[in-house]
Design a protein around this motif. Structure first.
Motif, mmCIF file in Angstrom:
data_model
loop_
_atom_site.group_PDB
_atom_site.id
_atom_site.type_symbol
_atom_site.label_atom_id
_atom_site.label_comp_id
_atom_site.label_asym_id
_atom_site.label_seq_id
_atom_site.Cartn_x
_atom_site.Cartn_y
_atom_site.Cartn_z
ATOM 1 N N SER A 188 0.823 -1.218 0.000
ATOM 2 C CA SER A 188 0.000 0.000 0.000
ATOM 3 C C SER A 188 0.853 1.262 0.000
ATOM 4 O O SER A 188 1.925 1.314 0.607
ATOM 5 C CB SER A 188 -0.910 0.003 1.229
ATOM 6 O OG SER A 188 -1.773 -1.105 1.221
ATOM 7 N N ILE A 189 0.354 2.294 -0.683
ATOM 8 C CA ILE A 189 1.037 3.578 -0.768
ATOM 9 C C ILE A 189 0.327 4.558 0.158
ATOM 10 O O ILE A 189 -0.834 4.900 -0.055
ATOM 11 C CB ILE A 189 1.042 4.103 -2.218
ATOM 12 C CG1 ILE A 189 1.759 3.090 -3.126
ATOM 13 C CG2 ILE A 189 1.706 5.466 -2.301
ATOM 14 C CD1 ILE A 189 1.649 3.409 -4.601
ATOM 15 N N TYR A 190 1.025 5.008 1.198
ATOM 16 C CA TYR A 190 0.417 5.858 2.218
ATOM 17 C C TYR A 190 0.498 7.354 1.909
ATOM 18 O O TYR A 190 -0.328 8.127 2.380
ATOM 19 C CB TYR A 190 1.073 5.613 3.577
ATOM 20 C CG TYR A 190 0.717 4.293 4.224
ATOM 21 C CD1 TYR A 190 -0.547 3.731 4.062
ATOM 22 C CD2 TYR A 190 1.637 3.607 5.005
ATOM 23 C CE1 TYR A 190 -0.880 2.530 4.658
ATOM 24 C CE2 TYR A 190 1.312 2.391 5.612
ATOM 25 C CZ TYR A 190 0.053 1.867 5.429
ATOM 26 O OH TYR A 190 -0.276 0.669 6.019
ATOM 27 N N CYS A 191 1.505 7.778 1.162
ATOM 28 C CA CYS A 191 1.686 9.214 0.940
ATOM 29 C C CYS A 191 2.292 9.499 -0.423
ATOM 30 O O CYS A 191 3.117 8.728 -0.932
ATOM 31 C CB CYS A 191 2.554 9.823 2.051
ATOM 32 S SG CYS A 191 4.059 8.900 2.420
ATOM 33 N N VAL A 192 1.866 10.604 -1.017
ATOM 34 C CA VAL A 192 2.377 11.068 -2.317
ATOM 35 C C VAL A 192 2.588 12.571 -2.240
ATOM 36 O O VAL A 192 1.851 13.279 -1.568
ATOM 37 C CB VAL A 192 1.410 10.720 -3.469
ATOM 38 C CG1 VAL A 192 1.362 9.223 -3.713
ATOM 39 C CG2 VAL A 192 0.014 11.256 -3.196
ATOM 40 N N LYS A 193 3.602 13.072 -2.952
ATOM 41 C CA LYS A 193 3.875 14.512 -2.925
ATOM 42 C C LYS A 193 4.583 14.942 -4.206
ATOM 43 O O LYS A 193 5.594 14.357 -4.599
ATOM 44 C CB LYS A 193 4.755 14.852 -1.709
ATOM 45 C CG LYS A 193 4.654 16.301 -1.278
ATOM 46 C CD LYS A 193 3.292 16.599 -0.698
ATOM 47 C CE LYS A 193 3.152 18.043 -0.253
ATOM 48 N NZ LYS A 193 1.796 18.338 0.235
ATOM 49 N N TRP A 194 4.025 15.965 -4.869
ATOM 50 C CA TRP A 194 4.655 16.542 -6.047
ATOM 51 C C TRP A 194 5.749 17.514 -5.626
ATOM 52 O O TRP A 194 5.651 18.191 -4.602
ATOM 53 C CB TRP A 194 3.636 17.292 -6.899
ATOM 54 C CG TRP A 194 2.640 16.434 -7.615
ATOM 55 C CD1 TRP A 194 1.382 16.128 -7.195
ATOM 56 C CD2 TRP A 194 2.815 15.782 -8.883
ATOM 57 N NE1 TRP A 194 0.753 15.325 -8.112
ATOM 58 C CE2 TRP A 194 1.600 15.092 -9.161
ATOM 59 C CE3 TRP A 194 3.859 15.711 -9.792
ATOM 60 C CZ2 TRP A 194 1.416 14.345 -10.316
ATOM 61 C CZ3 TRP A 194 3.682 14.972 -10.947
ATOM 62 C CH2 TRP A 194 2.487 14.296 -11.211
ATOM 63 N N SER A 195 6.778 17.621 -6.466
ATOM 64 C CA SER A 195 7.856 18.573 -6.216
ATOM 65 C C SER A 195 7.368 19.997 -6.488
ATOM 66 O O SER A 195 6.682 20.243 -7.480
ATOM 67 C CB SER A 195 9.051 18.255 -7.119
ATOM 68 O OG SER A 195 9.986 19.316 -7.105
ATOM 69 N N PRO A 196 7.736 20.968 -5.626
ATOM 70 C CA PRO A 196 7.392 22.368 -5.891
ATOM 71 C C PRO A 196 8.351 23.040 -6.866
ATOM 72 O O PRO A 196 8.202 24.221 -7.176
ATOM 73 C CB PRO A 196 7.498 23.012 -4.502
ATOM 74 C CG PRO A 196 8.529 22.199 -3.805
ATOM 75 C CD PRO A 196 8.382 20.798 -4.316
ATOM 76 N N LEU A 251 5.372 12.569 3.918
ATOM 77 C CA LEU A 251 6.344 13.077 2.948
ATOM 78 C C LEU A 251 6.087 14.560 2.711
ATOM 79 O O LEU A 251 4.940 14.997 2.657
ATOM 80 C CB LEU A 251 6.230 12.354 1.602
ATOM 81 C CG LEU A 251 6.858 10.976 1.409
ATOM 82 C CD1 LEU A 251 6.552 10.470 0.004
ATOM 83 C CD2 LEU A 251 8.353 11.005 1.645
ATOM 84 N N THR A 252 7.157 15.322 2.561
ATOM 85 C CA THR A 252 7.021 16.707 2.131
ATOM 86 C C THR A 252 8.347 17.178 1.557
ATOM 87 O O THR A 252 9.417 16.734 1.987
ATOM 88 C CB THR A 252 6.582 17.625 3.288
ATOM 89 O OG1 THR A 252 6.277 18.915 2.779
ATOM 90 C CG2 THR A 252 7.657 17.749 4.358
ATOM 91 N N PHE A 253 8.278 18.066 0.571
ATOM 92 C CA PHE A 253 9.463 18.708 0.018
ATOM 93 C C PHE A 253 9.714 20.021 0.757
ATOM 94 O O PHE A 253 8.789 20.634 1.303
ATOM 95 C CB PHE A 253 9.268 19.018 -1.468
ATOM 96 C CG PHE A 253 9.441 17.840 -2.387
ATOM 97 C CD1 PHE A 253 10.681 17.523 -2.910
ATOM 98 C CD2 PHE A 253 8.355 17.062 -2.738
ATOM 99 C CE1 PHE A 253 10.846 16.454 -3.760
ATOM 100 C CE2 PHE A 253 8.498 15.981 -3.593
ATOM 101 C CZ PHE A 253 9.750 15.664 -4.110
#
Length: 407
Positions: A188-196, A251-253
């Motif tokens: 399972s994938i718990y978190c996703v984040k696009w690059s700013p 996750l966070t950038f």
């Protein structure tokens, strides 16, 4: 600060440096607001929050009872004390609401007329803000833990969706269909984040202890698989090519997109170089994390150094991103904190938790001035006391002086 203002007045200081110094001072002085609060709209826990990028004014929140609300966080009343009013809400009587818990909410980056929600009912909904009805809906095979839209995209309109599946889904808002799936995770994938920084770069973390970096233009698989050992053989004979020794659910950038921060159920926070994929080996200490759902992290913008805000049970811990030093701990919630969001225009922080409250943390810019006034008051009292002693003995001093003259 007076030195900065003087140098800026003389033209010796770049305005950006002054802005950065003041932003940093305010961010380091956060405390629970004494004058502002957010009106409660739900009986459920606050699982996710987001602030729009257009006006930085509207706070979107999603709750565990399937409801959602939008608050106006800008005080236009002129009063010192202010309660953020509800602009609109999807209450439990709305037939379009989620049947079960909302796990993730996100504003459309280019228009406050659209926002998105997803949750444990396996649905991702795209909402018309004005009419509060879903204009599109996508169903998945498992729980949707998080979805995210790129804040800088100009050439695509993709929603990244992490759910109870090993495949990362990409939904195209323009075509109204799932464009393609990214294969690489094993659970399972718990978190996703696009690059700013780059609209095509995407990060994902899951229950397989892995963090993957993707270039969505490539169909060959993950661009990078982050390794906590940086390619070296682990000394404890554990499996390599894992980012953590536990599931990754945060996750966070950083605001410049140069670094990625991951948070795992091994109670560790890790900082990664987003270009090379290398572990920066920063020690943040032990931060408890025993939840198997999304934990929403946030990073400051415009500060030096950048500050990481991370939920830690019923508190929010503040860390120097690049040194790992713990700056402060924000205490105010009565139960576990699920999400936090840094508001860069005013250096505020918004947080939500299982106590059903959304709290506002504001810079205590008056504390140093209050301390100064207190010090001045104490000095004034001492001076008055000295004057009283002096005035009580005038005759003795005159007599002493007279005796000197007689001599």
């Amino acid at each position: 600060m007076l030195k900065f203002l003087f140098e800026r007045e003389q033209g010796l200081l770049d305005p950006l440096n002054l802005r950065r110094a003041e932003s940093t001072r305010r961010t380091f002085a956060l405390e629970l607001s004494r004058h502002r609060d957010v009106k409660m709209t739900s009986q459920g826990a606050v699982n996710s929050i987001d602030i729009d990028l257009i006006e930085s004014r509207y706070l979107l929140s999603g709750f565990s009872d399937g409801t959602a609300a939008i608050h106006d966080v800008v005080n236009q009343t002129g009063n010192v004390k202010y309660t953020c009013k509800v602009v609109c809400k999807i209450d439990r009587h709305n037939r379009y609401k989620h049947k079960t818990s909302i796990q993730s909410v996100c504003w459309y980056p280019l228009d406050t007329g659209i926002f998105t929600t997803s949750g444990t009912d396996k649905l991702l909904k795209v909402w018309d803000t004005n009419n509060l009805i879903p204009v599109d809906e996508y169903e998945f095979s498992g729980i949707v833990y998080q979805h995210d839209l790129s804040p800088v995209a100009t050439k695509h309109c993709l929603i990244a969706v992490g759910c109870q599946s090993s495949r990362l889904k990409l939904v195209d808002l323009k075509s109204g269909a799932s464009s393609h799936m990214l294969k690489g995770h094993q659970s399972s994938i718990y978190c996703v984040k696009w690059s700013p920084k780059d609209e095509f770069i995407l990060a994902s973390g899951g229950a397989d202890n892995r963090v993957l970096l993707w270039d969505v233009r490539s169909a060959k698989g993950a661009m990078k698989v982050l390794d906590q050992y940086n390619g070296k053989a682990p000394s404890d004979n554990t499996t390599g090519n894992t980012a953590h020794h536990g599931a990754i659910n945060g996750l966070t950038f950083t605001s410049d997109g140069l670094h990625l921060i991951s948070y795992g159920t091994d109670n560790c926070i890790r900082l990664w170089d987003a270009n090379s994929g290398k572990n920066c080996l920063i020690n943040y200490g032990n931060v408890p994390n025993d939840t198997k759902k999304l934990v929403q992290l946030s990073v400051s913008n415009g500060c030096s150094p950048d500050v990481l805000f991370i939920p830690n049970q019923s508190n929010i811990d503040m860390f120097d991103v690049y040194s790992g030093e713990k700056i402060d701990r924000l205490k105010g919630h009565y139960n576990s904190v699920n999400c936090c969001k840094f508001h860069s225009p005013t250096q505020d922080v918004y947080s939500g938790g299982n106590d059903r409250n959304i709290l506002i943390w504001t810079p205590d810019t008056d504390s140093s001035y209050d301390e100064h006034l207190k010090t001045q008051s104490e000095l004034h009292v001492k001076e008055n006391s000295a004057d009283e002693v002096w005035s009580a003995r005038p005759t003795v001093m005159i007599d002493t002086w007279s005796s000197d003259e007689d001599d």
